[in-house]
Design an enzyme around this catalytic site. Sequence first.
Site, PDB file in Angstrom:
ATOM      1  N   CYS A 167       1.048  -0.940   0.152  1.00 41.40           N
ATOM      2  CA  CYS A 167       0.016   0.311   0.118  1.00 41.40           C
ATOM      3  C   CYS A 167       0.717   0.988   0.306  1.00 41.40           C
ATOM      4  CB  CYS A 167      -0.855   0.195   0.928  1.00 41.40           C
ATOM      5  SG  CYS A 167      -1.777   1.335   1.487  1.00 41.40           S
ATOM      6  N   LEU A 168       0.444   2.356  -0.572  1.00 42.24           N
ATOM      7  CA  LEU A 168       1.354   3.562  -1.616  1.00 42.24           C
ATOM      8  C   LEU A 168       1.726   4.156   0.098  1.00 42.24           C
ATOM      9  CD1 LEU A 168       2.793   5.535  -2.960  1.00 42.24           C
ATOM     10  CD2 LEU A 168       0.713   5.798  -3.886  1.00 42.24           C
TER      11      LEU A 168
END
Length: 622
Positions: A456-457
Amino acid sequence: MEGPGLGSQCRNHSHGPHPPGFGRYGICAHENKELANAREALPLIEDSSNCDIVKATQYGIFERCKELVEAGYDVRQPDKENVSLLHWAAINNRLDLVKFYISKGAVVDQLGGDLNSTPLHWAIRQGHLPMVILLLQHGADPTLIDGEGFSSIHLAVLFQHMPIIAYLISKGQSVNMTDVNGQTPLMLSAHKVIGPEPTGFLLKFNPSLNVVDKIHQNTPLHWAVAAGNVNAVDKLLEAGSSLDIQNVKGETPLDMALQNKNQLIIHMLKTEAKMRANQKFRLWRWLQKCELFLLLMLSVITMWAIGYILDFNSDSWLLKGCLLVTLFFLTSLFPRFLVGYKNLVYLPTAFLLSSVFWIFMTWFILFFPDLAGAPFYFSFIFSIVAFLYFFYKTWATDPGFTKASEEEKKVNIITLAETGSLDFRTFCTSCLIRKPLRSLHCHVCNCCVARYDQHCLWTGRCIGFGNHHYYIFFLFFLSMVCGWIIYGSFIYLSSHCATTFKEDGLWTYLNQIVACSPWVLYILMLATFHFSWSTFLLLNQLFQIAFLGLTSHERISLQKQSKHMKQTLSLRKTPYNLGFMQNLADFFQCGCFGLVKPCVVDWTSQYTMVFHPAREKVLRSV
């Protein structure tokens, strides 16, 4: 005739239709094409009753070989090229013939060919792992050297056969074993094989980084610099190779790079030397420990400064634009000089948390007086507390990193190799572990993650088996927070800004809003942005979980596979899709008043098919 590589030997002996491997040092693309053409030109043996035992061995004609041996042929007798039958069987991966010849008295370590190699050496050159395993099981000595001075592990490194390297080391061969010149496998890899592998692969077995060879007294880093092997230099520097060791000429790796005038390697070595010198200063070490906190503070200050400039009491947007450009230039200098490359991946996370901080401050200072008595107050407080909690749980919870001790890794390698499963589908060459079902190696976290969904960014963490359900609630409450702020922004603008939308139209209305409160409009834009991506991801995740039973990675992989298939692949018809209710029960590990019971599966240690009692289905990896 082994010559400079096995390719010439193969041609001269015409040893039947086996696929050739790499040439010497793994750089033999042209030679491989020639061998392929030569192999296609080999005549097929229609009548095997008259062929000699060498040709029968090359083609794997077991009955003819057995007939000739039982008729009195000595299996130890080499041919005119000083090559034994065991050599020919090994190079062509004839497992049954090797067992037969050994049972008839063949010497497993018999030397042969121009380079005085053993059958094990020949099998390693061609990358025949099953043959290597068989010969070792029958007592082959991997420490013997050939005419070029290489042992088994050196040959496996030169020909880039990573499964064989892993198997030999797991069986006890030293990763620091030296050849006749005192070179370790790591030195040969750094010098002879241009590219990141197998240097990076060898480093996972903790070889000696600063050992020197007998003749030149070069370290592996010296050899990588001498060869201009940029990838190997990068791997060795990351592993901590010394920059100060001098060879027999008194040269450090940097001295060699300066002589070779390789500007990229010179830059890499100087940068690394500067970073290591900075480690001596207490302030620098403190800054490194506080990098994430400093990055977050920079983001908070920068976002406030942007809003302050926009809200600045001036009608000149040219002035505001110049101030914003100056601000972005100044803030870009901080990460470049004070934040390490590895921590830059947390920049989106810092942006998200900074946005939420100023969203909360705006609500508390500007929106609270107008909405204090409304249900909005309690809903917003609950939403933001829940968001912070689930963000922390998503960030702090182990997503399902697969771990194993050194001994467990070696046992797994041996087990997988001897069962014919040591390949990229079941074995991770980065973690040196057996991959669980539905797992994937994350190159950002540098670890295999069980039931991998994504890296997840916005959280800076992998989403996997351990924290996937927290991630869903994180998205949900972020959408709630942003939704309430969007609502509050419109309430504030409608009550504090005089607008003439009906009389003057949209453009005038927007100008009036901007002039009234640029800060609120700025916060509204931030909230809208975060609301958009979080809501989209939330709906996408819920669809995948409830209706498909898949992770994001599995869905994308199946869609890519479907493009190369003649028939369209249905994402709904996978072994993981157990129906809407069962999918949700399994994911959140909760039942529904006894109507649905979750199936408990520990995906961190699930290597085989899973029997699901609820639907009597067999789950398989996609």
